[in-house]
Design a protein around this motif. Structure first.
Motif, short mmCIF file in Angstrom:
data_model
loop_
_atom_site.label_atom_id
_atom_site.label_comp_id
_atom_site.label_asym_id
_atom_site.label_seq_id
_atom_site.Cartn_x
_atom_site.Cartn_y
_atom_site.Cartn_z
N TRP A 1 2.27 1.30 -3.81
CA TRP A 1 1.09 1.35 -5.07
C TRP A 1 0.55 2.29 -4.52
O TRP A 1 -0.34 1.74 -3.71
CB TRP A 1 1.45 -0.30 -4.99
CG TRP A 1 0.90 -0.18 -6.66
CD1 TRP A 1 1.15 0.25 -7.51
CD2 TRP A 1 -0.26 -1.38 -7.13
NE1 TRP A 1 0.38 -0.07 -9.13
CE2 TRP A 1 -0.58 -1.28 -8.34
CE3 TRP A 1 -1.11 -2.13 -6.15
CZ2 TRP A 1 -1.46 -2.51 -9.10
CZ3 TRP A 1 -1.55 -3.21 -7.05
CH2 TRP A 1 -2.06 -2.93 -8.75
N LYS A 2 -0.31 3.24 -5.12
CA LYS A 2 -1.28 3.97 -5.22
C LYS A 2 -2.18 3.56 -5.27
O LYS A 2 -3.39 3.39 -4.51
CB LYS A 2 -0.82 5.04 -5.86
CG LYS A 2 -1.90 6.19 -5.29
CD LYS A 2 -2.30 6.78 -4.00
CE LYS A 2 -2.89 8.04 -3.36
NZ LYS A 2 -2.97 8.60 -2.03
N PRO A 3 -2.81 2.64 -6.33
CA PRO A 3 -3.90 2.13 -6.54
C PRO A 3 -4.19 1.04 -5.66
O PRO A 3 -5.67 0.79 -5.15
CB PRO A 3 -3.81 1.28 -7.79
CG PRO A 3 -2.87 1.92 -8.32
CD PRO A 3 -1.88 2.34 -7.32
N ALA A 4 -2.96 0.53 -4.20
CA ALA A 4 -3.20 -1.16 -3.84
C ALA A 4 -3.76 0.10 -2.90
O ALA A 4 -4.53 0.05 -1.53
CB ALA A 4 -1.92 -1.37 -3.49
N GLU A 5 -3.25 1.14 -2.53
CA GLU A 5 -4.04 1.48 -1.09
C GLU A 5 -5.47 2.83 -1.44
O GLU A 5 -5.78 2.39 -0.41
CB GLU A 5 -2.87 3.20 -1.48
CG GLU A 5 -3.59 4.05 -0.12
CD GLU A 5 -2.38 5.58 0.31
OE1 GLU A 5 -2.92 6.06 0.95
OE2 GLU A 5 -1.57 5.28 -0.63
N THR A 6 -5.26 2.84 -2.55
CA THR A 6 -6.91 3.15 -3.01
C THR A 6 -7.63 2.11 -2.39
O THR A 6 -8.91 2.37 -2.22
CB THR A 6 -7.09 3.31 -4.14
OG1 THR A 6 -5.94 4.85 -3.95
CG2 THR A 6 -8.27 4.63 -4.73
N LEU A 7 -7.24 0.82 -2.92
CA LEU A 7 -8.45 -0.14 -2.89
C LEU A 7 -8.30 -0.72 -1.81
O LEU A 7 -9.62 -1.68 -1.52
CB LEU A 7 -7.63 -1.22 -3.84
CG LEU A 7 -8.11 -1.31 -5.64
CD1 LEU A 7 -7.29 -2.36 -6.19
CD2 LEU A 7 -9.69 -1.09 -5.37
N ASP B 1 -7.16 0.02 1.75
CA ASP B 1 -6.04 0.69 3.25
C ASP B 1 -7.57 1.23 3.51
O ASP B 1 -7.61 1.42 5.07
CB ASP B 1 -5.74 2.28 2.86
CG ASP B 1 -5.36 2.57 3.47
OD1 ASP B 1 -4.50 2.10 4.82
OD2 ASP B 1 -5.49 4.56 4.15
N ASN C 1 0.63 -1.25 -0.12
CA ASN C 1 -0.04 -0.43 -0.10
C ASN C 1 0.89 1.11 0.16
O ASN C 1 0.42 2.22 -0.45
CB ASN C 1 -0.99 -0.17 1.43
CG ASN C 1 -2.39 -0.87 1.05
OD1 ASN C 1 -2.57 -1.82 -0.17
ND2 ASN C 1 -3.03 -1.37 1.69
#
Length: 278
Positions: free
Chosen positions: A104-110, A112, A101
């Protein structure tokens, strides 16, 4: 004469340093020892009820008796095994989630936001649900410990990765480091102080969770030992269990700080902090 004076001065300074070092080593134990003395006096003079708060010497006798018959070792090993397995599972998942997270920004968005919502649910409040899911065997206890240690490590890993100096990352890219080398040589070492802080917090949650988890129909462990002793009003054994938990927690923290001293010897902020202590 001059050489003798110099040698005498050096010997005097060495003695001062030795005394200072001994004093620094003993200082943290002054307050606990003073409390033990006050506790012993209060129990012996009747200021506190011996049945509800037995004297430290009585607890020491219970410790020796439990050590001789092997029960203390068996229960301590059972609790330590559960704690370490839970730490390995929950801490490993928290570390991986924090790194992914954080990088990788997309992982944080999904993920966090969902993790933050789950984090605000007291994990001990999940006990009835955990019993329905896993029953009352070892899996339930290890699951609770894993949940307890996951979030401290996740949050501190995420924070450590996100607060890496961007100039260092830019410099590494200029020098041609690939993605893997950038993570292993720059980002993870830079995040290590924060990760270790998360580990120290997680160790506290680990023992706290284990105390409660071992009351779920356990047949071994320090929590089981204290609950069983409560049924027979063996207050000395109950206090012994509490003290063992405290000592195990302190031992885990000392081990973490030893690792910290070893792996952060290169870190400028850590060197400055150590220099200030000296």
């Amino acid at each position: 004469m001059a050489e003798t004076s110099v040698a005498g001065y050096a010997a005097g300074e060495t003695r001062k340093l030795n005394v200072r070092g001994l004093g620094s080593a003993l200082a943290p134990w002054v307050l606990p020892l003073a409390l033990l003395i006050v506790w012993e006096i209060a129990a012996r003079t009747g200021l506190v009820t011996a049945r509800l708060m037995p004297a430290p010497t009585t607890v020491a006798i219970a410790f020796w008796r439990s050590l001789l018959n092997g029960s203390l070792l068996v229960h301590t090993l059972a609790s330590t095994q559960r704690a370490l397995i839970g730490l390995l599972i929950g801490g490993g998942l928290g570390f991986v989630a924090g790194v992914v997270n954080g990088l990788w920004k997309p992982a944080e968005t999904l993920f966090d936001s969902t993790l933050q919502m789950v984090r605000n649910i007291p994990h001990l409040a999940l006990i009835p649900l955990v019993i329905l899911w896993f029953g009352i065997d070892e899996t339930a206890k290890i699951f609770l410990v894993s949940i307890g240690v996951f979030f401290p490590i996740y949050i501190n890993t995420f924070y450590g990765v996100r607060t890496i100096n961007p100039q260092l990352v830019e410099m590494a890219s200029v020098y041609g480091l690939d993605r893997k080398a950038l993570i292993t040589r720059i980002i993870l070492p830079g995040a290590l102080p924060s990760i270790l802080v998360g580990l120290r917090y997680a160790l506290g949650f680990m023992w706290l969770t284990l105390i409660v988890a071992e009351t779920i129909s356990a047949t071994s462990g320090i929590g089981y030992m204290t609950m069983n002793a409560r049924e027979f009003l063996q207050t000395d054994i109950v206090l012994l269990g509490i003290i063992v938990y405290a000592l195990l927690g302190k031992l885990a923290d000392v081990a973490t700080r030893a690792v910290e001293r070893r792996v952060l010897v290169w870190h400028p902020a850590y060197q400055a902090a150590q220099g200030g202590k000296q």
